[in-house]
Design a protein around this motif. Sequence first.
Motif, mmCIF file in Angstrom:
data_model
loop_
_atom_site.group_PDB
_atom_site.id
_atom_site.type_symbol
_atom_site.label_atom_id
_atom_site.label_comp_id
_atom_site.label_asym_id
_atom_site.label_seq_id
_atom_site.Cartn_x
_atom_site.Cartn_y
_atom_site.Cartn_z
ATOM 1 N N ALA A 80 0.834 -1.203 0.000
ATOM 2 C CA ALA A 80 0.000 0.000 0.000
ATOM 3 C C ALA A 80 0.871 1.256 0.000
ATOM 4 N N ALA A 81 0.446 2.239 -0.788
ATOM 5 C CA ALA A 81 1.146 3.521 -0.858
ATOM 6 C C ALA A 81 0.118 4.628 -1.050
ATOM 7 N N GLN A 82 0.526 5.853 -0.694
ATOM 8 C CA GLN A 82 -0.331 7.018 -0.881
ATOM 9 C C GLN A 82 0.390 8.025 -1.766
ATOM 10 N N VAL A 83 -0.358 8.621 -2.694
ATOM 11 C CA VAL A 83 0.195 9.624 -3.600
ATOM 12 C C VAL A 83 0.470 10.902 -2.810
ATOM 13 N N ILE A 84 1.722 11.403 -2.900
ATOM 14 C CA ILE A 84 2.050 12.646 -2.207
ATOM 15 C C ILE A 84 2.319 13.800 -3.174
ATOM 16 N N TRP A 85 2.601 13.500 -4.443
ATOM 17 C CA TRP A 85 2.687 14.532 -5.464
ATOM 18 C C TRP A 85 2.482 13.910 -6.842
ATOM 19 N N VAL A 86 2.023 14.732 -7.789
ATOM 20 C CA VAL A 86 1.800 14.306 -9.173
ATOM 21 C C VAL A 86 2.336 15.397 -10.096
ATOM 22 N N ARG A 87 3.135 14.986 -11.081
ATOM 23 C CA ARG A 87 3.624 15.891 -12.134
ATOM 24 C C ARG A 87 3.444 15.169 -13.459
ATOM 25 N N GLY A 88 2.325 15.411 -14.095
ATOM 26 C CA GLY A 88 2.011 14.710 -15.344
ATOM 27 C C GLY A 88 1.839 13.228 -15.072
ATOM 28 N N GLU A 89 2.615 12.389 -15.775
ATOM 29 C CA GLU A 89 2.521 10.936 -15.579
ATOM 30 C C GLU A 89 3.455 10.438 -14.483
ATOM 31 N N PHE A 90 4.222 11.348 -13.853
ATOM 32 C CA PHE A 90 5.122 10.951 -12.770
ATOM 33 C C PHE A 90 4.436 11.192 -11.432
ATOM 34 N N VAL A 91 4.508 10.170 -10.556
ATOM 35 C CA VAL A 91 3.779 10.186 -9.297
ATOM 36 C C VAL A 91 4.708 9.777 -8.164
ATOM 37 N N GLY A 92 4.819 10.626 -7.153
ATOM 38 C CA GLY A 92 5.584 10.301 -5.960
ATOM 39 C C GLY A 92 4.672 9.691 -4.919
#
Length: 96
Positions: A80-92
Motif C-alpha cells: 500500500a502507498a499514498q500519492v504525495i505529489w503528481v507531475r504529469g505521468e510521474f507520481v511520488g
Amino acid sequence: MLPLLAEIRTDLGTVDKPGLEERRAQRRTLRLEVPTSTSRDSSNALIHNLSETGLLIETSAALAVGDQLEVELPEAGATAAQVIWVRGEFVGCEFL
C-alpha cells in the motif's frame, strides 16, 4: 513464472547537488514495470526509483494527491502507498 528484468542503481542523494535538501531515505534507481490498483481501476506502472519510505512511478492512471494504491512489488507482494505529489505521468508515493 518469467524472471523480472530490472536495473538497480544506488542514488547517492544530494551529495553532489549543493542547495538541495537531503532525502529522508536513500533511493535505488530502477526501471521495473509492475501492476498497480486503486479503488477505481487497475493499470501498470513503471517504477523509476524506490526507497524504504516510498517510490516514484510513471503511469497513465488518473491519480491525485491523497489517492491510495497498491503496487505489486517482487518478493513483497501487494504494498500500500499514498500519492504525495503528481507531475504529469510521474507520481511520488509514500508507503503506508
